[in-house]
Design a protein around this motif. Structure first.
Motif: not given
Length: 376
Positions: A254-270
């Motif tokens: 499982p991956f939780n979006m909140q786990s990357l808080r504190g970083k820049y995140v590039f979400l790529d939909f494909w």
């Protein structure tokens, strides 16, 4: 009194469509051979035969009801002689008294009595000239598999692209004006949904127009769908905090979006089946190689339904960053695509360390430079 009459006339198209049932009467004056008529409606993304009747002396009739106006067609199949293949007439079916009149063939028949159908044909008459010009350019400058016809200069291609952009803009203007002048009609709301709420729109810009529709239309199933899309679209607007969501990575964790808080995140939909997504992957890879040490995480969210196709595409395109998916595609109502109203890909979001969306749809060979300029 005058004001009341005016209001009644404004509401008339919706009132007609809101009748409890439809009576569809057909007359093919010169049809002499035995034949049968079929009423087919578009329901839940597929065509479904709703009713059928034998044509007697060129006459037939369907009686029923629909929850709201919908795409439909009448197919006539001759039961003997030549021409056994059915010919079709597409139209908009609504709860009103509808008449279809023609001679030997249904495809040239005239539909009257359906307000939605009449308004749709009026809109089509205004946009079709530009649509034909677009199709002509596409035939001249492209071929199958997204290839490009050789022998065209760069100047010719630019001129063609400028023309395409101009025609698309003119169609959009026609559709916008149609909606603004049909705020009490189902077809106005339908055009708002399919055209104004295209694959890319600003929820803040379209909401004022939505609120001008009549209360009856806003409370309809289509009206509620439009509102849901506007609200979902607002969840991926610049300046908005990204929603928290959970997906499964390619190894099953499982991956939780909140786990990357504190970083820049590039979400790529494909998706593996998306040609332009796959064409864009090398640019994302280049950005990853240049910026992976600058507090940036890239997360690719696939809208595949097949895990095998997804895994193969990741391997073929050599994508080393985090890959996640719910494997629900783009149509499931509880999938991430629906939650964010994503109707077309590729799309992407850049999110800052505080979880705020700061840019959307950054792509092309300049992607690394665009990201570098936004990452502090």
């Amino acid at each position: 009194m005058k004001k009341g009459i005016t209001l009644l006339l404004m509401l008339l198209p919706f009132v007609v469509a809101a009748q409890k049932s439809y009576t569809l009467t057909g007359k093919l004056s010169t049809l002499k051979v035995p034949a049968k008529a079929y009423l087919v409606t578009f329901q839940k993304g597929a065509w479904k035969e709703t009713d059928s009747v034998v044509i007697i002396d060129g006459k037939f009739q369907f009686i029923g009801k629909v929850d709201q106006p919908q795409s439909a067609l009448i197919a006539v199949k001759k039961l003997s002689g030549s021409g056994k293949q059915p010919d079709n007439l597409s139209f908009y079916l609504e709860n009103s008294k509808i008449t279809v009149t023609g001679k030997d063939s249904i495809k040239t028949a005239i539909v009257t009595g359906s307000v939605s159908d009449r308004e749709n044909r009026e809109l089509s008459a205004m946009t079709t000239p530009f649509t034909k010009k677009i199709m002509k350019i596409q035939r001249e400058f492209s071929k199958g598999d997204h290839g490009v016809v050789e022998g065209k200069t760069l100047e010719q291609r630019k001129e063609a692209q400028d023309s395409l952009n101009s025609y698309v803009k003119q169609i959009r203007t026609i559709q916008q004006k149609f909606v603004e002048t049909h705020l009490n009609s189902y077809m106005g709301l339908y055009t708002f949904n399919t055209s104004i709420l295209g694959s890319h729109f600003d929820s803040a810009e379209v909401m004022p127009l939505y609120t001008k529709f009549s209360p009856q239309l806003q409370s309809s199933a289509l009206g509620q769908l439009a509102l849901d899309r506007i609200l979902a679209n607002g969840k991926r607007a610049v300046g908005v905090k990204i929603i928290d969501f959970v997906q499964t990575d390619i190894s099953g964790k499982p991956f939780n979006m909140q786990s990357l808080r504190g970083k820049y995140v590039f979400l790529d939909f494909w998706a593996s089946w998306c040609y332009w997504c796959r064409k864009e992957n090398p640019n994302v890879l280049k950005a990853y190689e240049q910026l992976k040490d600058r507090n940036l995480e890239i997360v690719s969210i696939s809208f595949d339904e097949s895990k095998a196709a997804w895994e193969n595409a990741v391997k073929e395109d050599k994508l080393p960053w985090l890959q996640v998916s719910d494997l629900k595609g783009m149509q499931v109502r509880d999938g991430l695509a629906a939650m964010l109203d994503i109707k077309a890909i590729p799309q992407n979001l850049l999110i800052n360390p505080e979880g705020i969306i700061i840019a959307t749809n950054l792509r092309g060979e300049e992607l690394p430079a665009k990201l570098a300029a936004l990452i502090k």
